[in-house]
Design a protein around this motif. Structure first.
Motif, PDB file in Angstrom:
ATOM      1  N   UNK A   1       5.237  20.857  -7.659  1.00 32.72           N
ATOM      2  CA  UNK A   1       5.108  19.517  -7.337  1.00 32.72           C
ATOM      3  C   UNK A   1       5.848  18.473  -8.372  1.00 32.72           C
ATOM      4  N   UNK A   2       5.175  18.727  -9.360  1.00 29.16           N
ATOM      5  CA  UNK A   2       5.627  17.954 -10.529  1.00 29.16           C
ATOM      6  C   UNK A   2       7.003  17.801 -10.548  1.00 29.16           C
TER       7      UNK A   2
ATOM      8  N   UNK B   1       0.748  -1.197   0.138  1.00 32.37           N
ATOM      9  CA  UNK B   1      -0.048   0.154   0.059  1.00 32.37           C
ATOM     10  C   UNK B   1       0.842   1.267   0.084  1.00 32.37           C
ATOM     11  N   UNK B   2       1.712   1.619  -1.003  1.00 32.68           N
ATOM     12  CA  UNK B   2       2.371   2.671  -1.325  1.00 32.68           C
ATOM     13  C   UNK B   2       2.719   3.147  -2.676  1.00 32.68           C
ATOM     14  N   UNK B   3       2.295   4.115  -3.043  1.00 38.23           N
ATOM     15  CA  UNK B   3       2.590   4.697  -4.481  1.00 38.23           C
ATOM     16  C   UNK B   3       3.135   5.908  -4.562  1.00 38.23           C
ATOM     17  N   UNK B   4       3.677   6.452  -5.740  1.00 38.28           N
ATOM     18  CA  UNK B   4       4.449   7.717  -5.773  1.00 38.28           C
ATOM     19  C   UNK B   4       3.537   8.990  -5.809  1.00 38.28           C
ATOM     20  N   UNK B   5       4.255  10.216  -5.480  1.00 36.07           N
ATOM     21  CA  UNK B   5       3.605  11.442  -5.232  1.00 36.07           C
ATOM     22  C   UNK B   5       2.980  11.702  -6.584  1.00 36.07           C
ATOM     23  N   UNK B   6       3.543  11.383  -7.559  1.00 31.85           N
ATOM     24  CA  UNK B   6       2.590  11.647  -8.946  1.00 31.85           C
ATOM     25  C   UNK B   6       2.513  10.419  -9.629  1.00 31.85           C
ATOM     26  N   UNK B   7       1.444  10.111 -10.199  1.00 32.59           N
ATOM     27  CA  UNK B   7       1.147   8.858 -10.958  1.00 32.59           C
ATOM     28  C   UNK B   7       0.603   9.164 -12.125  1.00 32.59           C
ATOM     29  N   UNK B   8       1.270   8.726 -13.314  1.00 32.65           N
ATOM     30  CA  UNK B   8       0.647   8.902 -14.835  1.00 32.65           C
ATOM     31  C   UNK B   8       0.456   7.453 -15.276  1.00 32.65           C
ATOM     32  N   UNK B   9      -0.778   7.337 -15.766  1.00 32.25           N
ATOM     33  CA  UNK B   9      -1.136   5.995 -16.175  1.00 32.25           C
ATOM     34  C   UNK B   9      -0.998   6.171 -17.845  1.00 32.25           C
ATOM     35  N   UNK B  10       0.080   5.178 -18.324  1.00 32.41           N
ATOM     36  CA  UNK B  10       0.258   5.214 -19.588  1.00 32.41           C
ATOM     37  C   UNK B  10      -0.342   4.232 -20.644  1.00 32.41           C
ATOM     38  N   UNK B  11      -0.898   4.575 -21.559  1.00 28.68           N
ATOM     39  CA  UNK B  11      -1.493   3.694 -22.487  1.00 28.68           C
ATOM     40  C   UNK B  11      -0.615   4.034 -23.848  1.00 28.68           C
TER      41      UNK B  11
ATOM     42  N   UNK C   1      -2.972  14.002 -22.815  1.00 29.35           N
ATOM     43  CA  UNK C   1      -3.140  14.222 -21.343  1.00 29.35           C
ATOM     44  C   UNK C   1      -4.265  14.459 -20.892  1.00 29.35           C
ATOM     45  N   UNK C   2      -4.701  13.852 -19.909  1.00 27.92           N
ATOM     46  CA  UNK C   2      -6.020  14.298 -19.085  1.00 27.92           C
ATOM     47  C   UNK C   2      -5.696  13.930 -17.594  1.00 27.92           C
ATOM     48  N   UNK C   3      -6.443  14.714 -16.840  1.00 31.90           N
ATOM     49  CA  UNK C   3      -6.686  14.645 -15.254  1.00 31.90           C
ATOM     50  C   UNK C   3      -7.466  13.353 -14.861  1.00 31.90           C
ATOM     51  N   UNK C   4      -6.924  12.616 -14.016  1.00 36.21           N
ATOM     52  CA  UNK C   4      -7.623  11.384 -13.767  1.00 36.21           C
ATOM     53  C   UNK C   4      -7.889  11.564 -12.041  1.00 36.21           C
ATOM     54  N   UNK C   5      -9.101  11.753 -11.741  1.00 35.54           N
ATOM     55  CA  UNK C   5      -9.399  12.010 -10.244  1.00 35.54           C
ATOM     56  C   UNK C   5      -9.242  13.281  -9.945  1.00 35.54           C
ATOM     57  N   UNK C   6      -9.611  13.384  -8.556  1.00 33.80           N
ATOM     58  CA  UNK C   6      -9.505  14.871  -8.062  1.00 33.80           C
ATOM     59  C   UNK C   6      -8.078  15.543  -8.089  1.00 33.80           C
ATOM     60  N   UNK C   7      -8.000  16.909  -8.075  1.00 33.21           N
ATOM     61  CA  UNK C   7      -6.573  17.374  -8.232  1.00 33.21           C
ATOM     62  C   UNK C   7      -5.626  16.803  -7.236  1.00 33.21           C
ATOM     63  N   UNK C   8      -5.968  16.728  -5.879  1.00 27.02           N
ATOM     64  CA  UNK C   8      -5.179  16.196  -4.923  1.00 27.02           C
ATOM     65  C   UNK C   8      -4.390  14.888  -4.983  1.00 27.02           C
ATOM     66  N   UNK C   9      -5.199  14.061  -5.743  1.00 30.68           N
ATOM     67  CA  UNK C   9      -4.739  12.771  -5.976  1.00 30.68           C
ATOM     68  C   UNK C   9      -3.425  12.745  -6.862  1.00 30.68           C
ATOM     69  N   UNK C  10      -3.309  13.728  -7.712  1.00 32.13           N
ATOM     70  CA  UNK C  10      -2.051  14.119  -8.632  1.00 32.13           C
ATOM     71  C   UNK C  10      -2.063  12.772  -9.622  1.00 32.13           C
TER      72      UNK C  10
END
Length: 702
Positions: free
Chosen positions: A636-637, A538-548, A565-574
């Motif tokens: 932050x990025x 149960x841990x993952x990075x500060x910024x997550x980019x799901x790449x297809x 590029x698109x945002x995925x979920x609320x802004x606080x999720x990054x």
């Protein structure tokens, strides 16, 4: 200037790559034609009849069909069976390989192609393919048949060419044993494939002078033989000699077409190798040099044969004047190596296209030129072709049997191209069905005539290309089937964002510095392998980019259309989602890709508040909070980038369900499993640094 230096340079290189196979056919055409029952037909008018067939076949197929029409059906500069197929998939819903938008034309790096308004007939054909899925399956099978036959050519061309040339030694060294001929041919073949890693650019410059010297030699010998032995051979341009030949030879004349068809071997390479050069350069080389030299060479050999009918089985080397025999023999041997290069380059191009469209296992593709993106080298395929060529040379030893196999493979590919051109003319060029039928009847009737004669020799070696193409096509279909099953499982088992967010409090998820790139085929939701990872760690990075990574039916995707590029979920999720589009000829670079991806996400964040600010302003609210939030996100990025990047992808095994049929279990568990284990791993194919890789083992039951 009409002809710039680049075009002339490409035309020069094309001699070393494109026309080799076509140019060396005089070595074995007459020998392969006057065999069996036709050996007794030695009169002058019968020899002239065969010559007339050769001349008109060269005119109708390579000159008219390919140089005039087929080369114009390129896919933004790319040629070959898959290039035609990609055009059809983009312009209409005819494809099964691409699940993305069919209207991919706007993504192409080449904007020169103009759209033509659909006609009534083109709309009817497109509607037929949209309505009946079985028609798409048939079209895919036809395309894969043509592709597998070209790959089979990559085995037969070098064996036939080199063995035919080396056997000329027996003209001067009559006591030379067959084993010595085979051994020498094997050495030359090993040397040919060992040169491939230098790339088309260097090989083309090395081989071009050889082929030009060869064309000068056969043209010079041809002119000498015409005037020295029988100038009346010029009359053979009249089609009357064809009529007279079939009238006299009958069924035996029809059987001889299996040998005559070898005069157009290598023609398909003019189109398949188009990505290495350009339309104009290929047309210049063929019409200005290759075609006239071949016509003169065949005429000269026929002139010699008309006066030396006992030399039918060794006419090419016997027709060479004694004073120049050894120089011509050496150039002929070198030219056969050049001839093999054409189909080897075409094989590399086709396999690259198949791999990009999930129809071939992952292999290493090396781009050997920064200027011409189509010039590639595939080590695994290169050495496999070499081993199969050596096996055919050692196993067959007989050029007649190899010629029978060769002819069937060549004419099958040409007829597949003719069938695809019918759809290109009607649905891409939007011309009338009448013109498309005229094209098919004109060229298809000639090809079917040759095809029928080649089929009659299946038991005499013609079974080899059928077997090879069946194996290759089966492997391509199985790989595509297994890959599509894996992707379907991932799409059906993806996790929604709400379900994933609900896991957070219970698992006690923590965020660690850095950027995580999560690779998957899922373009919406959370991929199952990431959910599985979080459930265990149960841990993952500060910024997550799901790449297809998405392969589209264009050769190259324009830079401005590559990243979505698109945002995925609320802004606080990054969380961000990135769809990266690649054409089947695009070059991948992991470091450059990583840099571009971060830049594109940063650009997205800068552009995103503009629309938000406009909405806030319309509601009478201050736009400044949105701008401040964006500044924080970009900061932050960049901080996350400095902390490092990690790549996460699945190492997937798929197994057929216990309730599946025996055939499905055999295909998925045995064959697909074998191909997956022996192909390049996705991380290696993408160039992901091993120290930054997180692989998640997944087992799918399909």
């Amino acid at each position: 200037m009409f002809l710039d230096c680049t075009t002339l340079c490409l035309a020069y290189q094309s001699f070393g790559i494109v026309y080799g196979d076509l140019s060396i056919s005089p070595i074995y055409v007459y020998k392969s034609t006057f065999t069996g029952s036709l050996y007794s037909y030695k009169e002058e008018h019968e020899i002239f009849g065969v010559l007339s067939l050769i001349l008109w076949t060269l005119t109708i197929i390579p000159l008219l069909k390919y140089a005039v029409f087929v080369l114009g059906a390129d896919d933004n500069g790319e040629g070959g069976t898959f290039a035609l197929f990609s055009l059809l998939c983009r312009r209409s819903r005819m494809g099964l390989l691409n699940t993305s938008d069919v209207a991919d034309e706007h993504m192409s790096a080449d904007k020169s192609e103009e759209f033509i308004e659909d006609t009534r007939s083109s709309l009817l054909i497109k509607h037929f393919f949209e309505k009946y899925k079985s028609s798409k399956v048939v079209l895919l099978l036809v395309v894969l048949l043509g592709t597998s036959m070209v790959i089979g050519d990559g085995i037969l061309t070098p064996t036939m060419s080199v063995l035919s040339a080396v056997s000329g030694l027996q003209i001067k060294i009559t006591h030379l044993h067959e084993n010595h001929i085979v051994f020498l041919a094997c050495i030359i073949l090993v040397g040919l494939f060992a040169l491939q890693h230098y790339g088309t650019h260097r090989v083309g410059f090395l081989f071009a002078p050889i082929l030009i010297g060869w064309l000068i030699c056969i043209a010079g010998v041809g002119i000498y033989n015409i005037f020295h032995w029988n100038p009346r051979v010029l009359y053979a341009v009249s089609p009357y000699y064809i009529y007279n030949f079939f009238k006299k030879a009958g069924k035996d004349g029809w059987c001889s077409l299996g040998g005559i068809v070898l005069c157009i071997t290598g023609t398909e390479a003019m189109f398949a190798d188009l990505g290495h050069f350009s339309q104009l350069s290929v047309r210049i080389g063929f019409t200005a040099v290759v075609y006239p030299c071949l016509v003169v060479a065949y005429m000269g050999e026929a002139a010699y044969l008309s006066k030396h009918t006992m030399d039918l089985q060794s006419s090419f080397y016997k027709a060479i004047p004694k004073a120049v025999f050894w120089p011509v023999f050496i150039i002929a041997t070198l030219a056969t190596v050049v001839g093999s290069q054409a189909i080897i380059s075409a094989t590399f191009s086709l396999i690259s296209q198949c791999r990009a469209l999930s129809c071939f296992p992952r292999v290493k593709i090396i781009h050997t030129s920064k200027q011409i993106h189509g010039q590639i080298y595939i080590p695994e395929v290169n050495w496999m072709l070499m081993l199969l060529c050596l096996a055919v040379v050692i196993g067959f030893r007989d050029t007649d049997m190899i010629g029978n196999a060769y002819g069937l493979a060549v004419i099958t590919v040409m007829f597949v191209t003719t069938c695809l051109m019918f759809l290109i003319i009607t649905t891409v060029w939007n011309q009338s069905v009448f013109l498309a039928l005229l094209f098919v009847i004109t060229f298809g009737s000639v090809e079917l005539l040759y095809f029928s004669a080649c089929l009659a020799k299946v038991h005499k070696g013609g079974w080899l290309p059928l077997l090879v193409s069946a194996v290759i096509m089966s492997l391509m279909l199985i790989w595509h089937y297994g890959t599509s099953k894996k992707q379907s499982f991932e799409l059906q088992n993806k996790v929604s964002l709400d379900s994933f967010a609900a896991l957070g409090p219970g698992l006690g998820i923590t965020r660690i510095p850095g950027i995580g790139l999560v690779y998957s085929n899922v373009s919406s939701g959370i991929p199952p392998m990431f959910a599985h990872f979080i459930a265990s760690f149960p841990a993952f990075h500060q910024v997550l980019i799901f790449v297809t990574l998405q392969n589209v039916m264009v050769p190259k995707v324009a830079a401005e259309n590559r990243f979505l590029i698109s945002r995925f979920g609320p802004a606080e999720f990054c969380f961000y989602r990135c769809t990266v589009r690649f054409g089947y000829k695009d070059v991948g670079d992991s470091y450059d890709f990583e840099t571009q991806l971060i830049e594109k996400v940063s650009e997205f964040l800068k552009c995103e508040p503009i629309s938000i600010s406009e909405d806030l302003a319309s509601m009478g609210q201050s736009p400044f909070p949105a701008a401040a939030s964006t500044s924080n996100e970009i900061h932050e990025l960049m901080e996350a980038k400095e902390s490092g990047m990690a790549y996460m992808m699945a190492n997937t095994h798929i197994i057929a369900n216990s309730t599946s049929s025996f055939i499905k279990k055999f295909v998925i568990n045995i064959i697909y499993g074998f191909l997956r284990r022996n192909s390049r791993r996705p991380a290696v194919a993408l160039g992901v640094p091993h120290t930054s890789l997180i692989e998640i083992g997944m087992l799918y039951y399909v």
